[in-house]
Design an enzyme around this catalytic site. Structure first.
Site, PDB file in Angstrom:
ATOM      1  N   LYS A 488       3.598 -20.963   8.925  1.00 42.73           N
ATOM      2  CA  LYS A 488       2.511 -19.996   9.094  1.00 42.73           C
ATOM      3  C   LYS A 488       2.257 -19.238   7.786  1.00 42.73           C
ATOM      4  O   LYS A 488       3.118 -19.230   6.892  1.00 42.73           O
ATOM      5  CB  LYS A 488       2.879 -19.017  10.205  1.00 42.73           C
ATOM      6  CG  LYS A 488       4.164 -18.270   9.908  1.00 42.73           C
ATOM      7  CD  LYS A 488       4.691 -17.570  11.142  1.00 42.73           C
ATOM      8  CE  LYS A 488       5.891 -16.717  10.759  1.00 42.73           C
ATOM      9  NZ  LYS A 488       6.707 -16.354  11.890  1.00 42.73           N
ATOM     10  N   ARG A 586       6.894  -7.980  21.353  1.00 42.16           N
ATOM     11  CA  ARG A 586       5.697  -8.270  20.574  1.00 42.16           C
ATOM     12  C   ARG A 586       4.808  -9.091  21.506  1.00 42.16           C
ATOM     13  O   ARG A 586       4.084  -8.525  22.299  1.00 42.16           O
ATOM     14  CB  ARG A 586       6.099  -9.039  19.305  1.00 42.16           C
ATOM     15  CG  ARG A 586       5.028  -9.103  18.274  1.00 42.16           C
ATOM     16  CD  ARG A 586       5.542  -9.635  16.937  1.00 42.16           C
ATOM     17  NE  ARG A 586       6.093 -10.985  17.025  1.00 42.16           N
ATOM     18  CZ  ARG A 586       6.594 -11.660  15.990  1.00 42.16           C
ATOM     19  NH1 ARG A 586       6.616 -11.101  14.788  1.00 42.16           N
ATOM     20  NH2 ARG A 586       7.068 -12.883  16.119  1.00 42.16           N
ATOM     21  N   TYR A 715      -3.304   3.326 -16.885  1.00 37.27           N
ATOM     22  CA  TYR A 715      -4.087   4.270 -16.088  1.00 37.27           C
ATOM     23  C   TYR A 715      -3.306   5.526 -15.736  1.00 37.27           C
ATOM     24  O   TYR A 715      -2.118   5.454 -15.421  1.00 37.27           O
ATOM     25  CB  TYR A 715      -4.502   3.623 -14.766  1.00 37.27           C
ATOM     26  CG  TYR A 715      -5.695   2.712 -14.865  1.00 37.27           C
ATOM     27  CD1 TYR A 715      -6.929   3.174 -15.352  1.00 37.27           C
ATOM     28  CD2 TYR A 715      -5.600   1.391 -14.434  1.00 37.27           C
ATOM     29  CE1 TYR A 715      -8.019   2.337 -15.418  1.00 37.27           C
ATOM     30  CE2 TYR A 715      -6.692   0.548 -14.495  1.00 37.27           C
ATOM     31  CZ  TYR A 715      -7.909   1.027 -14.997  1.00 37.27           C
ATOM     32  OH  TYR A 715      -8.983   0.201 -15.060  1.00 37.27           O
ATOM     33  N   MET A 764      -5.174  -3.995 -11.832  1.00 38.74           N
ATOM     34  CA  MET A 764      -5.589  -5.023 -10.877  1.00 38.74           C
ATOM     35  C   MET A 764      -5.191  -6.422 -11.349  1.00 38.74           C
ATOM     36  O   MET A 764      -4.672  -7.211 -10.584  1.00 38.74           O
ATOM     37  CB  MET A 764      -7.106  -4.953 -10.677  1.00 38.74           C
ATOM     38  CG  MET A 764      -7.573  -5.855  -9.551  1.00 38.74           C
ATOM     39  SD  MET A 764      -9.358  -5.863  -9.378  1.00 38.74           S
ATOM     40  CE  MET A 764      -9.700  -4.212  -8.839  1.00 38.74           C
TER      41      MET A 764
HETATM   42  C1  LIG Z   1       8.042 -16.522  11.824  1.00 36.92           C
HETATM   43  C2  LIG Z   1       8.760 -16.901  13.031  1.00 36.92           C
HETATM   44  C3  LIG Z   1       9.991 -17.574  12.967  1.00 36.92           C
HETATM   45  C4  LIG Z   1      10.723 -17.841  11.685  1.00 36.92           C
HETATM   46  O1  LIG Z   1      11.471 -16.726  11.292  1.00 36.92           O
HETATM   47  P1  LIG Z   1      12.374 -16.748   9.977  1.00 36.92           P
HETATM   48  O2  LIG Z   1      13.138 -15.509  10.007  1.00 36.92           O
HETATM   49  O3  LIG Z   1      11.427 -16.823   8.849  1.00 36.92           O
HETATM   50  O4  LIG Z   1      13.200 -17.981  10.084  1.00 36.92           O
HETATM   51  C5  LIG Z   1      10.539 -18.019  14.135  1.00 36.92           C
HETATM   52  N1  LIG Z   1       9.938 -17.788  15.329  1.00 36.92           N
HETATM   53  C6  LIG Z   1       8.769 -17.122  15.430  1.00 36.92           C
HETATM   54  C7  LIG Z   1       8.178 -16.895  16.764  1.00 36.92           C
HETATM   55  C8  LIG Z   1       8.152 -16.646  14.288  1.00 36.92           C
HETATM   56  O5  LIG Z   1       7.000 -15.977  14.386  1.00 36.92           O
END
Ligand SMILES: *Cc1c(COP(=O)(O)O)cnc(C)c1O
Length: 820
Positions: A488, A586, A715, A764
Site C-alpha cells: 500500500k 480502526r 529563511y 521547499m
Molecule cells: C499496513 C498493514 C500491515 C503491515 O504492517 P507492518 O507493520 O508494516 O508490517 C498489516 N496489516 C494491515 C491491516 C495493515 O494495514
C-alpha cells in the site's frame, strides 16, 4: 561429446544416485531455478530444498521441457519420459558433480576469498588478463555453496585460466568450496572485522577462509593482515604486499593523487616500480593493489602490470531499472557484456510485466573464447528463448550476422554513434528496454538518451536486499503458512509495479493495497496475482470487479452495499475478505457484530469469503503483550464462529511485521508483511545485519560558500554561523519529503562519510548543511539516508516513525531500482 556434456547414466554414476534411467539423454546445463530455464533439452534440474522446497518446482521445470531431475524423493505425480535420479542430499550431489567436472581439467585456477572486494578483484583480474587468456569465472557474485558449483561447471577444454571467488557464512563451508574450485593460486582480499554470524570470533573466521588455499602453491595476500596467522598459512609460497612492512614482496611506500588518478610507488625485487590507478576511493585502491600484486606474482612484468592497471574499468554489478522516455522502462547494464551476464540481465527483463513489449539493445561481445559464428548463434538462440520482441544490435560482428536473429523486429548499426543518430526512428514507446554493452561501446550515451531526466535527488531501491528481507521472514514461517506482502501507499514510498513484479516472481501468495486505484495500477502493469484492497470505496466497485480486486468488508454498511452491487450485476461467489476489530479500533466488525454477520453469511451465495483477519495494535511492544494476547484470543473466537457458519475453510491472518518476529505461535494460515520487506522492524535490533535497508536517498550539492561567524543562513534568518566556516546548498527540500522539522541542526546528512548538520530552515526545494571542515564541492553526492545513516535515526530525530519518513518521499524524487 563436448567437454561439458555428460550422459545421464554417467551423471548417475558420478553422484551415486538411485533411480531408473528411462531414456538416454545428454546433459550440459545445470538448473536450480524453475523460473529460469533455457536449453531445457540438455538441462539437469536439481530440486534443491532450501527456503522453498525444490520438489514443488519440478512440475514447472517439466512443463518448460526439462526431462532430467536430481531429487530427494521420487515425484508424487508420475511424469512420463523423464529421468529421476534419487539422492540423499541434492545440494551435495550438485557439488559432487562439480568436483568431478573440475577434476577433469588441468588448468590454472585462481581462488579468491576475503570479507570485501572478492567480486571486484575477480572482475578486475578478468579484465587485466583477458587479452591473453581464455578465462572462466563466476557469473556476477555466484560465490555460495550453490553458486560455486554452477560457476565451475562452466569450465571447458577451451579455457586456460579459471578465476573463482568463494564466500562463506558458516564454519565448515570452505572445505567443500575448495574441493570444487581446487585453486593452485590463492588471492586473499580485504579482511573486515565485522562479526559474522555463525563464527565464534574473527580467528575462527579467518582460519575458515584460509582453507581455500590448502592446495595452493602460491598465495597472494596483504602481509599485515596475516601477521597473527603466519603459522596457519597453508600455501607453499606466498607473495605479500604491504604499506608498512618494507620486507614485503611488494612494498608500497608512496601514494599520491595526480590528475584524478592514484599514483603508487613500490619496491619490488630491489627495484622501484610504479603504477597508476584510475580510481581514488580507498576500497578501489586496495583492490587494485591486490590485483597489482597478483599480476606480479604470476609473472607479469612491472611495466606490463602498470600498463594494464591504468586501463581498469569500474565494475558495475548492478542492473538498474529506471523510468524511461515515452512511458518506457529502462534496464541499464551498460558496463560489460558476456554470455552469462546477458542471460542474467535477460532474466531480469523477463521479470518485468509492466509493458508487453521487450527490447534489447546489445553490442558486440568480446573475449568470449568462442568463435564469433558459434557465439552469436548462441546469443540469437538465447534472445529468442527469452522472448525479446525488438532487437537492436550494435557493432560490426553483430551486423555481419544479422541473419541469425529471427525476431519480430531487428535493427543493426555499426557503432553507437550510428545508433544514436537513428534513435528517433526506432519509435520507443511503452516498452521495457534492456541496454547491455561492452565497455568500449559507451552505451551510457544510449542510456542517457533513453532515461527520463529529473532533478538530481534520487531514491535507490535495492531489489536484492528486498529479496533478502522477504526470505528472512519466510524462514520464520511454519510450513504451509502463506505470505501477503503489503504494498500500500506506493509500496511504503518505494515504488509500484517494480516491487510487485519482484514479489510476484518470488511467489508471494497475496498482495494488499489500501485503495482500489493502487490495485488498478498494479493490474495495468501486468500483476496478475491475488490483490486484497483494504479500503474499497463504494464508488469504485465497478473497477474493483473489472480488475479482479478483492475487497475487505469491515462494516455492515459496506457489506450490504457490496452484496447489492454483485447481486445486481449477476456475479456469484465473488472473493472478499472480512476484517475483525479485536482491539485496534480502526476498521472491522466488533465481536458484538459476529452473530448478525453469521446470519448474513449463512444465506449468501454472492460472496466467497477468502480470508478473515484482524490487526494487532502493538505487536512490537512487550509492555502491551497482555493486550496482544487478548486480541489473539478474541480473533480465535471470532474466526471459529464465522468459519462454522460458512462451512468451508478460510485463510486466517493476524500478524504484521513485528508480529511475525515476536508472535511465532499466532501465524495462523498467513501473515501480512509490510515494513519488514523494506528492511525495518521495530522488534529487530537495527545492528542485526540479517535485515537490510532497501532504500537510500541521495542528493547533491548545488553550491558551496564560505560564511563568516555571525552571519545567518536561510529563511527567517534562523541559522546562525557560530564560527567562520562553509555551507553547502543541497537539492532537497520539504516538497521532496525532507520535512521542515529537520532544519536548524535537527537533521544531518552524510557527505564523504562525515555526518554534517542542517543549518537554517529547510526550504521547499533545497536546504543548507554546515560543511565547515569537510572537503565538499559542487556536484558532490550527499546521502540523506542509507544503510549507514538509517531511516530509524531520522525518525528519532524528528520524533516520528520510519513509516512516515518513507511514505513522505515525494513522487518527484526519481526512483532507481537495482539488482546486483
Ligand atoms: C499496513 C498493514 C500491515 C503491515 O504492517 P507492518 O507493520 O508494516 O508490517 C498489516 N496489516 C494491515 C491491516 C495493515 O494495514
Amino acid at each position: 561429446m563436448l567437454s561439458n556434456q555428460y550422459s545421464i547414466a554417467e551423471v548417475r554414476e558420478i553422484i551415486g544416485a538411485e533411480g531408473e534411467i528411462v531414456k538416454e539423454d545428454i546433459i550440459s546445463i545445470l538448473l536450480t531455478d524453475s523460473r529460469r530455464i533455457n536449453n531445457a533439452a540438455e538441462g539437469l534440474f536439481f530440486a534443491l530444498s532450501g527456503r522453498r522446497n525444490g520438489h514443488e518446482f519440478i512440475a514447472e521445470a517439466y512443463s518448460a521441457g526439462v526431462r532430467n531431475f536430481v531429487v530427494k524423493e521420487g515425484p508424487e505425480i508420475k511424469l512420463p519420459d523423464a529421468n529421476f535420479l534419487i539422492v540423499i542430499d541434492v545440494l551435495a550431489a550438485l557439488q559432487t558433480l562439480a568436483i568431478h567436472h573440475r577434476s577433469r581439467f588441468n588448468l590454472d585456477v585462481i581462488g579468491i576469498t576475503g570479507s570485501n572486494g572478492k567480486t571486484i578483484v575477480k572482475e578486475w583480474l578478468y579484465q587485466l588478463m583477458s587479452a591473453d587468456k581464455i578465462i572462466v569465472r563466476n557469473p556476477k557474485s555466484y560465490n555460495s555453496q550453490i553458486g560455486v558449483p554452477l560457476s565451475v561447471w562452466q569450465i571447458t577444454d577451451r579455457a586456460n585460466l579459471g578465476i573463482f571467488e568463494a564466500g562463506i557464512s558458516l564454519p565448515g563451508e570452505m572445505d567443500t568450496l575448495e574441493a570444487i574450485i581446487k585453486p593452485n593460486v590463492g588471492v586473499l582480499t580485504h579482511l573486515g572485522s565485522a562479526h559474522a554470524e555463525g563464527f565464534e570470533n574473527d580467528r575462527e573466521k579467518v582460519l575458515e577462509k584460509l582453507k581455500l588455499f590448502k592446495h595452493c602453491t602460491l598465495l597472494i595476500h596483504n602481509y599485515d593482515q596475516l601477521v597473527a596467522y603466519k603459522a596457519d598459512i597453508p600455501a607453499t609460497t606466498t607473495f605479500t604486499w604491504s604499506r608498512n612492512f618494507n620486507q614485503a614482496d611488494l612494498y608500497v611506500f608512496s601514494e599520491t593523487i595526480i590528475k584524478k588518478n592514484y599514483y603508487l610507488r613500490a619496491r619490488y625485487k630491489g627495484d622501484e616500480i610504479e603504477c597508476l590507478i584510475p580510481f581514488l576511493d580507498q576500497a578501489s585502491v586496495e583492490n587494485a593493489i591486490v590485483c597489482w600484486a597478483t599480476l606480479l606474482a604470476i609473472g607479469y612484468s612491472a611495466g606490463e602490470a602498470d600498463d594494464r592497471l591504468e586501463h581498469l574499468n569500474p565494475v558495475s554489478m548492478r542492473l538498474e531499472l529506471k523510468t524511461g522516455i515515452n512511458d518506457c522502462s529502462v534496464i541499464d547494464d551498460s558496463y560489460n557484456s558476456d554470455l552469462q551476464s546477458l542471460e542474467i540481465a535477460l532474466n531480469f527483463l523477463n521479470q518485468q510485466n509492466q509493458h508487453s513489449k521487450k527490447t534489447l539493445v546489445l553490442s558486440d561481445i568480446f573475449q568470449s573464447g568462442l568463435p564469433d559464428d558459434v557465439l552469436y548463434k548462441q546469443v540469437a538462440e538465447l534472445i529468442k528463448s527469452k522472448k525479446v520482441d525488438k532487437f537492436i544490435g550494435v557493432g560490426e560482428a553483430l551486423l555481419a550476422r544479422a541473419a541469425y536473429f529471427d525476431l519480430p523486429e531487428t535493427y543493426f548499426y555499426t557503432d553507437t554513434t550510428e545508433l544514436l543518430n537513428n534513435l528517433l526512428t526506432l519509435g520507443f514507446k511503452s516498452e521495457t528496454i534492456l541496454i547491455k554493452g561492452s565497455r568500449s561501446f559507451e552505451f551510457e550515451r544510449v542510456s542517457r538518451a533513453l532515461v527520463q531526466k529529473t532533478h538530481e535527488t534520487v531514491m535507490e531501491i535495492n531489489l536484492n536486499a528486498m529479496l533478502n528481507n522477504l526470505n528472512y521472514y519466510k524462514a520464520k514461517l511454519k510450513p504451509g503458512v502463506k505470505l501477503m506482502a503489503m504494498v500500500k501507499a506506493f509500496s511504503y514510498g518505494s515504488g509500484t509495479f517494480e516491487l510487485a513484479n519482484m514479489l510476484q516472481y518470488n511467489k508471494v501468495d497475496y498482495l494488499a493495497v489500501a485503495y482500489t486505484d493502487e490495485g488498478i495500477s498494479l493490474r495495468q502493469a501486468g500483476i496478475n496475482m491475488p490483490i486484497m484492497v483494504l479500503n474499497a470505496e463504494q464508488s469504485a466497485f465497478d473497477k474493483l470487479i473489472e480488475f479482479k480486486l478483492e475487497p475487505v468488508l469491515y462494516s455492515f454498511g459496506l457489506f450490504d452495499d457490496f452484496i447489492k452491487y454483485v447481486q445486481q450485476h449477476g456475479v456469484l461467489n465473488y472473493p472478499a475478505h472480512l476484517k475483525i476489530d479485536t482491539g485496534m479500533h480502526r476498521l472491522g466488525f466488533v465481536p458484538f457484530d459476529i452473530d448478525l454477520l453469521r446470519e448474513l453469511l449463512e444465506e449468501n451465495k454472492y460472496l466467497r469469503i477468502v480470508s478473515i483477519f484482524s490487526h494487532l495494535a502493538a505487536s512490537e511492544a512487550a509492555a502491551h503483550d497482555d493486550f496482544t494476547k487478548e486480541q489473539l484470543s478474541r480473533f480465535e473466537k471470532a474466526t471459529q464462529e464465522l468459519e462454522e457458519c460458512l462451512g468451508y475453510k478460510v485463510i486466517k491472518h493476524l500478524l504484521n511485521t513485528s508480529g511475525i518476529t515476536r508472535w511465532p505461535n499466532a501465524q495462523f494460515d498467513m501473515v501480512r508483511l509490510g515494513i519488514g520487506l523494506y528492511g525495518i522492524d521495530a522488534a529487530v535490533d537495527p545492528i542485526d545485519t540479517s535485515l537490510q535497508p532497501i532504500t537510500s536517498l541521495k542528493t547533491s550539492i548545488s553550491q558551496v560558500k564560505k560564511i563568516a561567524a555571525g552571519e545567518t543562513v536561510g529563511y527567517g534568518r534562523k541559522g546562525v554561523m557560530l564560527k567562520d566556516g562553509a555551507i553547502a546548498t543541497v537539492r532537497i527540500g520539504y516538497a521532496d519529503g525532507y520535512l521542515r522539522a529537520f532544519g536548524n541542526g535537527v537533521g544531518n546528512m552524510l557527505i564523504k562519510g562525515v555526518l554534517v548538520p542542517t543549518i537554517g530552515n529547510v526550504s521547499m526545494d533545497m536546504c543548507m548543511i554546515d560543511v565547515s571542515g569537510v572537503d565538499a564541492k559542487e556536484g558532490d553526492e550527499v546521502i540523506v539516508f542509507n544503510e549507514q545513516h538509517r531511516i530509524e535515526e531520522l525518525a528519532t530525530q524528528i520524533g516520528t516513525i520510519p513509516y512516515e519518513i518513507l511514505t513522505n518521499i515525494s513522487q518527484r524524487v526519481k526512483r532507481v531500482y537495482f539488482y546486483e
